[in-house]
Design an enzyme around this catalytic site. Sequence first.
Site, PDB file in Angstrom:
ATOM      1  N   HIS B  38       0.843  -1.191   0.000  1.00  0.00           N
ATOM      2  CA  HIS B  38       0.000   0.000   0.000  1.00  0.00           C
ATOM      3  C   HIS B  38       0.879   1.242   0.000  1.00  0.00           C
ATOM      4  O   HIS B  38       1.510   1.565   0.998  1.00  0.00           O
ATOM      5  CB  HIS B  38      -0.922  -0.016   1.225  1.00  0.00           C
ATOM      6  N   GLY B 127      -3.281  -4.242  11.184  1.00  0.00           N
ATOM      7  CA  GLY B 127      -3.707  -4.645   9.841  1.00  0.00           C
ATOM      8  C   GLY B 127      -5.195  -4.940   9.855  1.00  0.00           C
ATOM      9  O   GLY B 127      -5.948  -4.361   9.081  1.00  0.00           O
ATOM     10  N   PRO B 128      -5.635  -5.838  10.750  1.00  0.00           N
ATOM     11  CA  PRO B 128      -7.080  -5.955  10.948  1.00  0.00           C
ATOM     12  C   PRO B 128      -7.567  -4.605  11.488  1.00  0.00           C
ATOM     13  O   PRO B 128      -7.145  -4.181  12.571  1.00  0.00           O
ATOM     14  CB  PRO B 128      -7.195  -7.071  11.987  1.00  0.00           C
ATOM     15  N   HIS B 268      -4.759   3.787  -2.918  1.00  0.00           N
ATOM     16  CA  HIS B 268      -4.717   3.025  -1.666  1.00  0.00           C
ATOM     17  C   HIS B 268      -3.798   1.819  -1.775  1.00  0.00           C
ATOM     18  O   HIS B 268      -3.157   1.430  -0.804  1.00  0.00           O
ATOM     19  CB  HIS B 268      -6.133   2.564  -1.305  1.00  0.00           C
ATOM     20  N   GLU B 417     -16.843  -6.197  24.915  1.00  0.00           N
ATOM     21  CA  GLU B 417     -15.955  -7.361  24.971  1.00  0.00           C
ATOM     22  C   GLU B 417     -14.766  -7.184  24.032  1.00  0.00           C
ATOM     23  O   GLU B 417     -13.632  -7.527  24.377  1.00  0.00           O
ATOM     24  CB  GLU B 417     -16.714  -8.630  24.585  1.00  0.00           C
ATOM     25  N   HIS B 479     -26.579 -17.417  24.662  1.00  0.00           N
ATOM     26  CA  HIS B 479     -25.567 -17.212  25.698  1.00  0.00           C
ATOM     27  C   HIS B 479     -24.816 -18.500  26.054  1.00  0.00           C
ATOM     28  O   HIS B 479     -23.986 -18.483  26.952  1.00  0.00           O
ATOM     29  CB  HIS B 479     -26.224 -16.640  26.963  1.00  0.00           C
TER      30      HIS B 479
END
Lengths: 674, 674
Positions: B38, B127-128, B268, B417, B479
């Site tokens: 990139h 990255g994520p 990009h 979470e 759950h």
Amino acid sequence: MIPVDIDALKANHPEHWMRATAIRALALDAVAKANSGHTGMPIGMADVATVLWSKHMKFDAAAPEWADRDRFILSAGHGSMLLYALLYLVGDAEITIDEVRNFRQLGAKTAGHPENFLAKGIECTTGPLGQGISMSVGFAIAEESLRARWGKKVFDHHTYVIAGDGCLMEGVSQEAIALAGRQKLGHLVVFWDNNGITIDGKVSISDNTNQPERFAASGWHVQEIDGHDPEAIDAAIAAAKADDRPSMIACKTHIALGHAAQDTSKGHGALTDAQQAIDAKGVWGWTAPAFEIPAEIKSWWEEAGSRGASERKEWEDRVAALSEAKQKELARMLAGEAPKKLSSTVKALKKQISESQPKVATRKSSEMVLEVINPILPETIGGSADLTGSNNTLTKDLGTFDFDSRKGRYVYYGIREHGMAAAMNGMALHGGVRPYGGTFMCFTDFARPAMRLAALQHIPTVFVMTHDSIGLGEDGPTHQPVEHLAISRATPNTLVFRPADTVETAEAWEIAFTQSATPSVLALSRQNLPTVRTEHKTKNLSAQGAYVLAEAEGKRQAIMIATGSEVAIALAAREALQAEGIGTRVVSMPCMELFADQDEAYRKRVLPAGPVRVGIEAACRLGWDRWLTGERGRANKADFVGMDSFGASAPAEELYAHFGITAEAAVEKVKALL
Amino acid sequence: MIPVDIDALKANHPEHWMRATAIRALALDAVAKANSGHTGMPIGMADVATVLWSKHMKFDAAAPEWADRDRFILSAGHGSMLLYALLYLVGDAEITIDEVRNFRQLGAKTAGHPENFLAKGIECTTGPLGQGISMSVGFAIAEESLRARWGKKVFDHHTYVIAGDGCLMEGVSQEAIALAGRQKLGHLVVFWDNNGITIDGKVSISDNTNQPERFAASGWHVQEIDGHDPEAIDAAIAAAKADDRPSMIACKTHIALGHAAQDTSKGHGALTDAQQAIDAKGVWGWTAPAFEIPAEIKSWWEEAGSRGASERKEWEDRVAALSEAKQKELARMLAGEAPKKLSSTVKALKKQISESQPKVATRKSSEMVLEVINPILPETIGGSADLTGSNNTLTKDLGTFDFDSRKGRYVYYGIREHGMAAAMNGMALHGGVRPYGGTFMCFTDFARPAMRLAALQHIPTVFVMTHDSIGLGEDGPTHQPVEHLAISRATPNTLVFRPADTVETAEAWEIAFTQSATPSVLALSRQNLPTVRTEHKTKNLSAQGAYVLAEAEGKRQAIMIATGSEVAIALAAREALQAEGIGTRVVSMPCMELFADQDEAYRKRVLPAGPVRVGIEAACRLGWDRWLTGERGRANKADFVGMDSFGASAPAEELYAHFGITAEAAVEKVKALL
């Protein structure tokens, strides 16, 4: 406790008060009887729910599946008794008083959290916070899309959501809010139950976000009201419906209003103290015995439940006035049935592919399949989480779904894998449309809560997961799935396809698009793969989950089982082994779940006892032993070629060599086992 | 292309321009050579990075592990060449020009996305999208905590983040922003690379959120600047540091500035066209050959890299002036070493438990363990995603971490979470603290992207996952985890513990808190469990992953393997089988990964060939076949008692009976196999 003048609330709107308090009493009684659940939220939001359901919601309790009904989504799913109380009060046929009494018991339709597959009146399964509000965006997209295509006479309804602080703290809510704001989903109305309480205490111990400003920053219409004032609620809903943006109504409420636990975190949970229940009912002025609703109140609610009956009848008349062909098409789409042409179209493509034998990535194969399927399945709505060119999810005929082009069938979801997955679930639940959407397979992680809910809700959402291994190459281990096939395979009611070539990809799509109650995950390669199905078969071989792709010549000494990009490696290994006189069968296993569903006789034909077995998949071994050492296999006659660590950043071919996922490695393993 | 007067940029700040353009040129060269990556982001953010690193960042390139350095987090990790260029320019010992030339190749430290375990100068793996900004909150919490405890003379630094549109669209960013705002993390500064471009096109096709307003709504200090104006950048950073709120600086930039792909989504990705590269360098006024930096510019950057050397020396002097005990303690905590007392404390607790044999839920066991460990491990920082009372993560001595009580060691993360997991990763990466945090195990799904990154980053984050099965009861299938043990077990470099009682829970915590490079997942029961380790052993048996808990009497005909809450069921089944004369061994397997790590001889002792094997775990079978049909087992002599569907809403004991997870079922399976 923050003082509230309940007497004034009663005095100002005495009839409304008692009708709303019917919800409160049922919630209090049911939770106490179950000795578990969440009492405070239904009590706090009873006023909003009463005004919404009696004055605004378009529905007919006698026809919970009416396609043009307004949708009600309890995003704060722990407050399930609010929904069950409403359904019982309006006369829903399934949520009877016995069901309410049986709250949270085995076999009841009144589960701890709302479960859409237990009763028709429950639109979706909620409880994992943030999911309801995120699915609601999909409901609203489906409605906009169908309204654009069929006209307001057939589709013209709203989606109403009750969300709590938990929903708004969950990150996925931001994805939903931003997407809804960008798409100007004007038929979406979210009530925020602003009670200032979470399980750990006051909201302020963990959050001080100005929620109205946050929604406004994403283009929402925002109002702030007293959530116990029926007139304010009524006016706010009217204003919300009149605005062409999505609306958020911040409702200041008191959790467990009138109960000793009011405005406390204790009020969030199960209020089971008998004396406190008596006292609360005293404060409310509620004198009826437990689980009993005074006849006058019940009949008022039932009237609210049948208020929409005439409107529904008029709708049915309008639909009956459509041409027969249109009626049939509408019925087909609403039933989620694939058109008859799907099968023949897929067969024709398979034949052509088996002849032309292209060498393409299966993500490209997927695009080739969608190019022929999308034109004959007008109900598909595709999209991608900002990876359109990589996921190959856009086909030429779709057009863009946008606020000024609602007939378009492609959604630019933005970098929102979770929001996309949840929105797709909402579309699938709404009905009339069939959603699919793409991202990198590694980002299964981001979409997981919604992918699980697709499976749990029995809906056929299709997750297009490309770049399905180290074959992704240079982007490295953050982007290379290793455990993600196992993750989806471990999930009940989920079909995980890893097709080996364009033919298997076409078969996978055919299966995915004919599901009615099971989501599909398509794991697709970044890298080019040869066509392995070079002999045309009209039968959908992938539907059996696994099949013999290449038979052993001579004595069958080895079986190689592979999926996706590794099938070609297995074929190369077979060739090498056969050259040495080692008879080797290659089994392609595009879908383990479907293979597991086959009868023993078929499974035995594909995986007989005797030969050594080597599995090949560029992923973790977890989940493979069933086919290697189970199913008549033997521990000392089985091995696996795959990954036992994260990947690395390098060109794909180098990674395959580096991690030893090669025909040579497979050959060696077979020989070592013989 | 949006016109930019690059000549004016050059003319206004000629020296700055060339220094920043050194980054641009390296990014352009490296991506072109790798033929992937990139290019546009490093080019666009070069000005911000140059001002930040040369004028504000406190660091010493010669000492990348200096504990009091400012942290730099490239949340937009795909722009990794920005970081590698900076590290090379300032004289980092590991990121040499050869590494830059070797960008994205096998074995290079310059991976596609930054990977913290490849070079000391890389703070975290990104990255994520959204992960970096979310981890940065943990970095900032760690710094606040350590500053409060050790004083400003030892800890007083900032955390700087570059985040792109993708980071801000990801939902987890909202969790991070809201948490940081609530906690008033004044040493956190986020630069938003506001270039208006994503992969699919303009940001506006999927988002129109007013980001400054969004941040402000959560209590952030917000500024908006021209991201190419070095004076504006400098002033904004100074203002951000002066403000006691977290700061967001919206930097209007041009992706791929000066290149033909400027301001386009093409910009990009990888810009590899040779002529366009020549043209861009012409526009920039850059004449040096590829991968070469003019000496004057390089030495200016190296000076920036050593600017902090004296400050570091002063810091070392200040630390050396601490008492010897304090120095030792500081060194221990920074090294992530457990105190010697940990082992003896755990042993003492185990002894006491084996004697008193309490029947408690393992979530309660976990609290009992933490009650004795937290006082001797001052580096622990606990917390929960709004389930404190359910996760049992709070112990008496911790105190609340808050903006007015920074010495507190318990964080109320809110219903976040994912944000919690990412923040914990940030703390672990920062060093000096050891984070653990709780939620319901089912919400592993929400935390997954961060849990994976913990494993990939080689950090010992501890995830306390309670309510680990249908034993959760009435809250129902939304759950109740079924596949979540498999999910974590499928993840490389992750220890998954499912302790059977308080003794095993203590052993699990001891192992988790002595890890330096591996995260742990503790799967804990909601329901009470008997103590099964009634005979005290000083040895940590769980460290072997599995062990013989109860030996067969008479001829060993069966082995039951169980984990967690099902170990007691296995023991009951054994009793019934022994009563019928069927010699049955019970193996407790609290950690499959550690058992897999044992040598063959030990594994064979625990799981010898011959006896039938039945596994018992209230979860999916996926992952179990390795121990049932593999490891000397046989397909026709093995079976499993567990779940093959989602759970249901009902009291826990009824669910165990309903789904057949009982001693009776286990007995029957054994007998059927004999």
